[in-house]
Design a protein around this motif. Structure first.
Motif, PDB file in Angstrom:
ATOM      1  N   MET A   1      47.644  13.547   8.005  1.00 16.49           N
ATOM      2  CA  MET A   1      48.643  13.095   8.984  1.00 16.49           C
ATOM      3  C   MET A   1      48.390  11.624   9.319  1.00 16.49           C
ATOM      4  O   MET A   1      47.255  11.217   9.551  1.00 16.49           O
ATOM      5  N   GLY A   2      49.463  10.817   9.342  1.00 15.65           N
ATOM      6  CA  GLY A   2      49.333   9.399   9.624  1.00 15.65           C
ATOM      7  C   GLY A   2      49.061   9.108  11.089  1.00 15.65           C
ATOM      8  O   GLY A   2      49.294   9.955  11.962  1.00 15.65           O
ATOM      9  N   GLU A   5      52.341   9.419  13.194  1.00 15.42           N
ATOM     10  CA  GLU A   5      53.181  10.588  12.936  1.00 15.42           C
ATOM     11  C   GLU A   5      53.939  11.002  14.197  1.00 15.42           C
ATOM     12  O   GLU A   5      53.367  11.124  15.277  1.00 15.42           O
ATOM     13  N   GLY A   6      55.256  11.169  14.047  1.00 15.96           N
ATOM     14  CA  GLY A   6      56.088  11.608  15.151  1.00 15.96           C
ATOM     15  C   GLY A   6      56.564  10.510  16.068  1.00 15.96           C
ATOM     16  O   GLY A   6      57.325  10.767  17.004  1.00 15.96           O
ATOM     17  N   LYS A   7      56.151   9.274  15.822  1.00  8.85           N
ATOM     18  CA  LYS A   7      56.552   8.161  16.686  1.00  8.85           C
ATOM     19  C   LYS A   7      57.764   7.439  16.100  1.00  8.85           C
ATOM     20  O   LYS A   7      57.988   7.428  14.878  1.00  8.85           O
ATOM     21  N   SER A  28      54.367   4.097   6.427  1.00 10.63           N
ATOM     22  CA  SER A  28      53.298   4.717   5.645  1.00 10.63           C
ATOM     23  C   SER A  28      52.366   5.539   6.521  1.00 10.63           C
ATOM     24  O   SER A  28      51.681   6.444   6.032  1.00 10.63           O
ATOM     25  N   GLU A  29      52.348   5.235   7.833  1.00 12.13           N
ATOM     26  CA  GLU A  29      51.509   5.970   8.776  1.00 12.13           C
ATOM     27  C   GLU A  29      52.285   7.053   9.522  1.00 12.13           C
ATOM     28  O   GLU A  29      51.798   7.616  10.489  1.00 12.13           O
ATOM     29  N   GLY A  30      53.529   7.304   9.077  1.00  6.81           N
ATOM     30  CA  GLY A  30      54.259   8.445   9.605  1.00  6.81           C
ATOM     31  C   GLY A  30      55.371   8.158  10.586  1.00  6.81           C
ATOM     32  O   GLY A  30      56.034   9.091  11.067  1.00  6.81           O
ATOM     33  N   HIS A  56      60.651   8.765   5.510  1.00  7.91           N
ATOM     34  CA  HIS A  56      60.894   8.743   6.957  1.00  7.91           C
ATOM     35  C   HIS A  56      62.256   8.131   7.274  1.00  7.91           C
ATOM     36  O   HIS A  56      62.814   7.361   6.488  1.00  7.91           O
ATOM     37  N   SER A 229      49.189   2.840  17.746  1.00 10.25           N
ATOM     38  CA  SER A 229      48.673   4.200  17.650  1.00 10.25           C
ATOM     39  C   SER A 229      47.848   4.584  18.868  1.00 10.25           C
ATOM     40  O   SER A 229      47.512   3.753  19.712  1.00 10.25           O
TER      41      SER A 229
END
Length: 248
Positions: A1-2, A5-7, A28-30, A56, A229
């Protein structure tokens, strides 16, 4: 999971250069990515295609970041399209260099409006969204010259110094709502603009950098990932220099 993720991230001026590198790294980080530029041209469409390759959601929006009403309108549209905004990167910027004795009012106003007023516009528009979410990360793209100054760039240096003061103030105002605000201060970053400099100028510049190389847009993007993050959940009101110890 990046790490993201989800942001949902909003990046201004991201069709090319550092802004594009941040958009790609975020994806690339989600993260899902919304970005703005003056026009959604072929360069912007290429950025969209590259982000889509990460699987994404991405959308580009034509918007003049220096325009208050347009900035608010595009933020409202992004919230409608994506549902939320977790990260704002104020990256839109221009230069109109010249010595103070020769600088025109138009040169001063253009740089202050695009670089500094645009950050105000988007922060003003995004704060209510992040406040409802009880959290968010705001990243202002400043510069080492916003800290040290630079001959021939009084307008650019002032705009980048203003972005630092803006971020520090927002960090104190909005901290109780879980909203963080920080700055990145890039140094000599290899770009289309710096590649156009004579070889001798670039070589002499690199000699002033302890790491003995220019930075890359990806170097800056890595710092942006950290600030966007949860790794930086207790980092706010700070300026992180990305300059190879050029201005430490």
């Amino acid at each position: 999971m990046g790490l993201l993720e989800g942001k949902v991230a909003l990046i201004t001026g991201a069709a090319r250069g550092i802004g594009k590198a941040i958009a790609l790294k975020f994806a690339s980080e989600g993260a899902d990515v919304a970005f703005t530029d003056l026009v959604i041209n072929e360069a912007a469409e290429e950025t969209i295609r590259e982000i889509e390759a990460f699987g994404h959601k991405v959308k580009g929006y034509a918007s003049n970041a220096a325009d208050f009403e347009q900035s608010h309108d595009v933020v409202s549209q992004i919230v409608a399209d994506f549902g939320r905004i977790d990260i704002l990167v104020n990256n839109a910027g221009i230069t109109k260099d010249g010595l103070m004795l020769r600088m025109t009012e138009a040169q001063w106003d253009a740089v202050i409006n695009v670089n500094l007023k645009s950050a105000f516009n988007f922060i003003h528009a995004v704060i209510p969204v992040m406040a409802r979410q009880r959290g968010g990360s705001i990243i202002n793209m400043s510069s080492v010259v916003g800290v040290s100054g630079n001959p021939g760039q009084c307008n650019y240096s002032a705009s980048k110094a203003g972005m630092i003061g803006l971020a520090k103030s927002i960090a104190k105002e909005m901290g109780p709502r879980g909203i963080r605000a920080n700055c990145i201060a890039p140094g000599f970053i290899i770009s289309d603009m710096t590649k156009a400099l004579p070889d001798e100028v670039r070589e002499n510049w690199v000699k002033t950098i302890p790491l003995r190389r220019g930075g890359t847009p990806e170097d800056v993007a890595n710092v942006a990932v950290f600030l966007g993050s949860d790794l930086s959940s207790y980092v706010s009101g700070q300026v992180i220099h990305c300059c190879g110890a050029m201005n430490c």
